[in-house]
Each structure stands twice: as C-alpha cells, then as structure tokens.
Design a protein around this motif. Sequence first.
Motif, PDB file in Angstrom:
ATOM      1  N   GLU A  53      21.964  16.330  -0.664  1.00 43.20           N
ATOM      2  CA  GLU A  53      22.893  15.307  -0.190  1.00 43.20           C
ATOM      3  C   GLU A  53      22.950  14.180  -1.203  1.00 43.20           C
ATOM      4  OE1 GLU A  53      21.732  13.965   3.669  1.00 43.20           O
ATOM      5  OE2 GLU A  53      22.296  15.854   4.667  1.00 43.20           O
ATOM      6  N   ALA A  54      24.128  13.589  -1.357  1.00 40.80           N
ATOM      7  CA  ALA A  54      24.290  12.461  -2.273  1.00 40.80           C
ATOM      8  C   ALA A  54      23.297  11.366  -1.897  1.00 40.80           C
ATOM      9  CB  ALA A  54      25.708  11.926  -2.213  1.00 40.80           C
ATOM     10  N   GLY A  55      22.571  10.889  -2.903  1.00 40.29           N
ATOM     11  CA  GLY A  55      21.568   9.864  -2.671  1.00 40.29           C
ATOM     12  C   GLY A  55      20.151  10.385  -2.576  1.00 40.29           C
ATOM     13  N   ASP A  56      19.964  11.713  -2.510  1.00 39.20           N
ATOM     14  CA  ASP A  56      18.606  12.263  -2.488  1.00 39.20           C
ATOM     15  C   ASP A  56      17.849  11.858  -3.759  1.00 39.20           C
ATOM     16  OD1 ASP A  56      18.941  13.510  -0.070  1.00 39.20           O
ATOM     17  OD2 ASP A  56      19.139  15.538  -0.880  1.00 39.20           O
ATOM     18  N   ILE A  57      16.638  11.340  -3.599  1.00 40.87           N
ATOM     19  CA  ILE A  57      15.781  10.992  -4.741  1.00 40.87           C
ATOM     20  C   ILE A  57      15.079  12.255  -5.212  1.00 40.87           C
ATOM     21  CG2 ILE A  57      13.865   9.587  -5.554  1.00 40.87           C
ATOM     22  CD1 ILE A  57      14.487   7.629  -3.276  1.00 40.87           C
ATOM     23  N   ILE A  58      15.169  12.545  -6.491  1.00 38.70           N
ATOM     24  CA  ILE A  58      14.647  13.802  -7.014  1.00 38.70           C
ATOM     25  C   ILE A  58      13.380  13.572  -7.829  1.00 38.70           C
ATOM     26  CG2 ILE A  58      16.852  14.976  -6.928  1.00 38.70           C
ATOM     27  CD1 ILE A  58      17.316  14.380  -9.814  1.00 38.70           C
ATOM     28  N   GLY A  59      12.761  14.676  -8.233  1.00 41.59           N
ATOM     29  CA  GLY A  59      11.560  14.619  -9.057  1.00 41.59           C
ATOM     30  C   GLY A  59      10.315  15.002  -8.293  1.00 41.59           C
ATOM     31  N   HIS A  60       9.482  15.851  -8.896  1.00 43.01           N
ATOM     32  CA  HIS A  60       8.289  16.331  -8.204  1.00 43.01           C
ATOM     33  C   HIS A  60       7.075  16.473  -9.133  1.00 43.01           C
ATOM     34  CE1 HIS A  60      10.511  19.993  -9.515  1.00 43.01           C
ATOM     35  NE2 HIS A  60       9.293  20.417  -9.844  1.00 43.01           N
ATOM     36  N   GLU A  61       7.040  15.714 -10.219  1.00 42.56           N
ATOM     37  CA  GLU A  61       5.894  15.784 -11.136  1.00 42.56           C
ATOM     38  C   GLU A  61       5.349  14.379 -11.409  1.00 42.56           C
ATOM     39  OE1 GLU A  61       7.230  19.771 -13.657  1.00 42.56           O
ATOM     40  OE2 GLU A  61       6.996  17.875 -14.703  1.00 42.56           O
ATOM     41  N   PRO A  62       4.927  13.628 -10.373  1.00 40.60           N
ATOM     42  CA  PRO A  62       4.557  12.231 -10.585  1.00 40.60           C
ATOM     43  C   PRO A  62       3.061  11.966 -10.618  1.00 40.60           C
ATOM     44  CG  PRO A  62       5.004  12.597  -8.270  1.00 40.60           C
ATOM     45  CD  PRO A  62       5.099  13.948  -8.956  1.00 40.60           C
ATOM     46  N   MET A  63       2.732  10.835 -11.190  1.00 44.17           N
ATOM     47  CA  MET A  63       1.402  10.257 -11.051  1.00 44.17           C
ATOM     48  C   MET A  63       1.556   8.744 -11.051  1.00 44.17           C
ATOM     49  SD  MET A  63      -0.498  10.556 -14.751  1.00 44.17           S
ATOM     50  CE  MET A  63      -1.863   9.581 -14.122  1.00 44.17           C
ATOM     51  N   GLY A  64       0.513   8.042 -10.670  1.00 46.38           N
ATOM     52  CA  GLY A  64       0.624   6.596 -10.659  1.00 46.38           C
ATOM     53  C   GLY A  64      -0.590   5.904 -10.078  1.00 46.38           C
ATOM     54  N   ILE A  65      -0.383   4.648  -9.681  1.00 46.95           N
ATOM     55  CA  ILE A  65      -1.419   3.780  -9.169  1.00 46.95           C
ATOM     56  C   ILE A  65      -1.207   3.559  -7.674  1.00 46.95           C
ATOM     57  CG2 ILE A  65      -2.495   1.496  -9.347  1.00 46.95           C
ATOM     58  CD1 ILE A  65      -2.852   3.153 -11.849  1.00 46.95           C
ATOM     59  N   VAL A  66      -2.253   3.694  -6.887  1.00 48.11           N
ATOM     60  CA  VAL A  66      -2.159   3.463  -5.448  1.00 48.11           C
ATOM     61  C   VAL A  66      -1.977   1.966  -5.192  1.00 48.11           C
ATOM     62  CG1 VAL A  66      -3.341   3.663  -3.232  1.00 48.11           C
ATOM     63  CG2 VAL A  66      -3.598   5.475  -4.949  1.00 48.11           C
ATOM     64  N   VAL A  67      -0.907   1.620  -4.461  1.00 49.57           N
ATOM     65  CA  VAL A  67      -0.644   0.219  -4.147  1.00 49.57           C
ATOM     66  C   VAL A  67      -0.700  -0.079  -2.645  1.00 49.57           C
ATOM     67  CG1 VAL A  67       0.692  -0.232  -6.232  1.00 49.57           C
ATOM     68  CG2 VAL A  67       1.869   0.600  -4.192  1.00 49.57           C
ATOM     69  N   GLU A  68      -0.723   0.952  -1.815  1.00 53.73           N
ATOM     70  CA  GLU A  68      -0.841   0.752  -0.371  1.00 53.73           C
ATOM     71  C   GLU A  68      -1.499   1.981   0.225  1.00 53.73           C
ATOM     72  OE1 GLU A  68      -0.559  -1.726   2.941  1.00 53.73           O
ATOM     73  OE2 GLU A  68      -0.096  -2.160   0.852  1.00 53.73           O
ATOM     74  N   VAL A  69      -2.334   1.785   1.235  1.00 53.27           N
ATOM     75  CA  VAL A  69      -3.133   2.872   1.799  1.00 53.27           C
ATOM     76  C   VAL A  69      -3.013   2.861   3.315  1.00 53.27           C
ATOM     77  CG1 VAL A  69      -5.445   3.867   1.985  1.00 53.27           C
ATOM     78  CG2 VAL A  69      -4.775   2.684  -0.116  1.00 53.27           C
ATOM     79  N   GLY A  70      -2.679   4.021   3.897  1.00 50.61           N
ATOM     80  CA  GLY A  70      -2.619   4.157   5.342  1.00 50.61           C
ATOM     81  C   GLY A  70      -3.995   4.029   5.977  1.00 50.61           C
ATOM     82  N   SER A  71      -4.019   3.672   7.236  1.00 47.63           N
ATOM     83  CA  SER A  71      -5.274   3.340   7.916  1.00 47.63           C
ATOM     84  C   SER A  71      -6.220   4.526   8.075  1.00 47.63           C
ATOM     85  CB  SER A  71      -4.977   2.746   9.295  1.00 47.63           C
ATOM     86  OG  SER A  71      -4.266   3.687  10.103  1.00 47.63           O
ATOM     87  N   GLU A  72      -5.716   5.766   8.001  1.00 43.88           N
ATOM     88  CA  GLU A  72      -6.577   6.937   8.169  1.00 43.88           C
ATOM     89  C   GLU A  72      -6.918   7.632   6.856  1.00 43.88           C
ATOM     90  OE1 GLU A  72      -5.135   9.635  11.124  1.00 43.88           O
ATOM     91  OE2 GLU A  72      -4.766   8.054  12.609  1.00 43.88           O
ATOM     92  N   VAL A  73      -6.495   7.061   5.735  1.00 47.85           N
ATOM     93  CA  VAL A  73      -6.795   7.660   4.436  1.00 47.85           C
ATOM     94  C   VAL A  73      -8.229   7.337   4.058  1.00 47.85           C
ATOM     95  CG1 VAL A  73      -6.223   7.635   1.974  1.00 47.85           C
ATOM     96  CG2 VAL A  73      -4.394   7.569   3.680  1.00 47.85           C
ATOM     97  N   LYS A  74      -8.984   8.349   3.673  1.00 43.07           N
ATOM     98  CA  LYS A  74     -10.406   8.183   3.360  1.00 43.07           C
ATOM     99  C   LYS A  74     -10.714   8.267   1.869  1.00 43.07           C
ATOM    100  CE  LYS A  74     -11.953  10.159   7.793  1.00 43.07           C
ATOM    101  NZ  LYS A  74     -10.591  10.298   8.347  1.00 43.07           N
ATOM    102  N   LYS A  75      -9.893   8.982   1.088  1.00 46.74           N
ATOM    103  CA  LYS A  75     -10.240   9.275  -0.303  1.00 46.74           C
ATOM    104  C   LYS A  75      -9.818   8.195  -1.289  1.00 46.74           C
ATOM    105  CE  LYS A  75      -9.379  13.323  -1.991  1.00 46.74           C
ATOM    106  NZ  LYS A  75      -8.719  14.619  -2.299  1.00 46.74           N
ATOM    107  N   PHE A  76      -8.839   7.372  -0.924  1.00 50.28           N
ATOM    108  CA  PHE A  76      -8.233   6.494  -1.912  1.00 50.28           C
ATOM    109  C   PHE A  76      -8.223   5.045  -1.445  1.00 50.28           C
ATOM    110  CE2 PHE A  76      -6.170  10.683  -2.315  1.00 50.28           C
ATOM    111  CZ  PHE A  76      -6.611  11.002  -3.593  1.00 50.28           C
ATOM    112  N   ARG A  77      -8.160   4.168  -2.437  1.00 48.28           N
ATOM    113  CA  ARG A  77      -7.992   2.751  -2.158  1.00 48.28           C
ATOM    114  C   ARG A  77      -7.024   2.171  -3.190  1.00 48.28           C
ATOM    115  NH1 ARG A  77     -13.870   0.269  -4.099  1.00 48.28           N
ATOM    116  NH2 ARG A  77     -13.711   0.908  -6.294  1.00 48.28           N
ATOM    117  N   LYS A  78      -6.566   0.959  -2.942  1.00 45.90           N
ATOM    118  CA  LYS A  78      -5.648   0.319  -3.874  1.00 45.90           C
ATOM    119  C   LYS A  78      -6.266   0.250  -5.264  1.00 45.90           C
ATOM    120  CE  LYS A  78      -3.270  -2.605  -0.489  1.00 45.90           C
ATOM    121  NZ  LYS A  78      -2.910  -3.990  -0.090  1.00 45.90           N
TER     122      LYS A  78
END
Length: 420
Positions: A53-78
């Motif tokens: 659909e027009a407007g779909d954001i594409i791309g599936h080979e990413p990496m980066g820096i964690v900037v926000e973490v859900g309350s049940e995530v155990k492995k990662f932090r900001k």
Amino acid sequence: MKALCWHGKGDVRVDNVPDPTILDPKDIIIQVTASGICGSDLHLYDGLMPTMEAGDIIGHEPMGIVVEVGSEVKKFRKGDRVVVPFVIACGCCFFCQKQLYSACDTTNPGADLAKVAKVAMGHAPAGLFGYSGLLGRYPGGQAEYLRVPHADVGPIKIESGLSDEQVVFLSDIFPTGYMAAENAGIEPGDTVAIWGCGPVGQFAIQCAWMFGAGRVIAIDRVPERLEMARTHGRAEILNFEEDEIHDRLIEMTGGRGPDRCIDAVGAEAHGTGSLDAVIDRAKQAINLSMDRPHVLRQAIMACRKAGTLSVPGVYIGLLDKIPFGALVNKGLTVKTGQTHVQRYLQPLLEKIERGEIDPSFVITHRIALEDAPDAYEKFRTKSDGCIKVVIKPGLPPERNLLAEQAVHEEPQLVAAPAGA
C-alpha cells in the motif's frame, strides 16, 4: 521522523511519517544507525508483491541504538547497540520452540491479508519487517527509528568494538547465505554451483567453503559481481551471457553435474536465449505471472543425481514449466525457506569476532536516507558498480561514500523520537 516509503512500482520516497511508539510491553524502539537495501526489496520496487500500500515503510536489514524499552523487555536497556533480524518471531509457539522462527505462528496476525496468505500459501508464515500486507505490514527499517516487537526473541546485542558495517548483515544476508549452504547439505569436497552473485550469493559462496566445499562455481552476468565472487569468494566463475551454463557445468564436473546447487536469484531471474525465459519475461510484463523461474529450472536440470537443491532466492507465486519429473527421477532433495535468523545470530557473530569473516566486503555504496530513492534505481539497474547499499540515516544527503573505508566509531545516541 523520515522514512523510505513505497508509493508504487519504481516509486519509493523519503516521507515524514509518525514516530514509532511502544505498542506492546515486549517492544523496543531503536534509532537506526545502518540499514541495508536487499535484493528482495527490489521485488517490492518492481511491483511484484500485490499487497503493498502507498506509504508502507520498507526495509528489513536494520541495526541501531535502543532508545525506548517496553516494560516486559528483559534483555535490553536504553543505549544498547543491537542488530535486528528481518524475521519477527514470538519465541513461544510450536515453530519457535523448534527454532523454525520464519514459520512463527503468531507474528503474522489474523487480519484479512493474513487470511489471503493462508489461501495463497496454505499457511501464513511469520511476519517480516517492511514487506507487504501478506507478511504482517510491519513498518520497515529504512527509517530513522523502528519499533521492534518481541525484542527479547529477536535482536542481538553488539558489545564489542565491531563497526556497524561488520555486523549489520547479521540482520539478513549473512544468515541467509549460511542457511542456504547448510540446507544444501554440503559434504567435504563437494562441488557447489551458486546461481546469483548478489549479496546473498556472495555470502552463500563464503559459507559453502565453511561447510567444506571442494569447489565453488558462481554464475552471474554482472562483471563487478563476478569479480567479487572470484576475488573475495575464491570461486570459479561463469557468465551466463557468454557460456551455456548447463553444458559448462556438466563439462566442469566430468559429466556428473554439481553435487549441490543454490538458487540465490529467485523471482526475477534473467535468462538468455531459451524460449522459457522469454515467455517468463513476457508473462511477468503483462501481470500473468509474478515470477521468472529460469534459474530454478536450470539448477534442477544441472544438479547431479541424488544431489541437493537449496533455494534461498525469494519466489512469490505460482511457477510454470518446472521440470518436476527431472527432480523426482533424479532423486533430488530440495530445501527452501525464509531464514530462521535468530538461530544463527550468536554463532555467526562469533565468527565475525574471531576474524573468520568480515561481512563488510560486500558493501559498495554508503548513503544518506535522503539518497535512498536514487540508490534503489542504481541497485536495480546494477549501475555504478552497485552490489550492496547501506543506508546511514545520520549521514548528510548527497554524500557519495563509495570508496570510503568503514568507519569504526561507536554510534552516537540522540534523543528518542517524540512520543516514544
């Protein structure tokens, strides 16, 4: 934020879109520092996936820096630096428990298009980042920020001083090349023929040696890709515009055929001369078919009796004129599938850390996000020596880094997107 969005065949644009937010307590948000353009992205660019659909954001080979973490995530932090697999997996279902992550039962939700996927494929596969309604319509990673569901199951933390360019391909193409070689069932001394010297083919070549291949024969027509296969991959090379591939493979193997064949091309195979290849292109041009399976036919016919055919190349729909009689009567084994990326992340990261492979060899273009539309066209036409593009959202626009060496600097953390 800025993101690369699909707007139709041959039409991708950098749009301003809403920032991602935590939608589930198992989510994280990352600031994208590097993201590859994949050969399978060209299937979207060429209009072959019917559920975009027009407007779909594409791309599936990413990496980066964690900037926000859900309350049940155990492995990662900001502040953690992570590579994100293109496959989205829950970690809990029947298939995830068997490490068959690309078959996850829960991440391609039961919406209308998932029902279409079940009709088209028999069952809906796992959700993928940036890859159409059939695969979950998850926003992709060619963007400044990305929401990552099921974070404790997907990303891997990078704690060493390895550069982004050395590890970003853990997201897809290095594990995909590795699983392709694994699926081929390579035994010590085997002759392995690999169709396609794009990025996945290049990693399949590297990984074939890891599994003990005695010879690797690489097939393509683009001079730069063949040269990379010869120099970096130590492969014997065949140009399908100059050689009759079937005859040459039979000749090179003393009449037997390659022991293992890998189709790293998929839906948009080129073919020269054969009537089937001409018909494939004509049918695709008038939307009677989504795939051109010329390479698949050729691999089936060339593979030795009781050999193995591995298919990492992406196919989309129904295929015509597949020599299934040859496949059965020659006793071939066929293994396919989207990559179970999570299974391979740690062992392949360790190979990089030990210096057994530096995946950055495949990169030819490093660009800013704003320059991605032009890079897609270069990648599609294989012009300007383009083999692999890495988008770096932090770069200034219109900066050509073709000859620049990899930068071994820690990425800088910036403020989280508004609302994250």
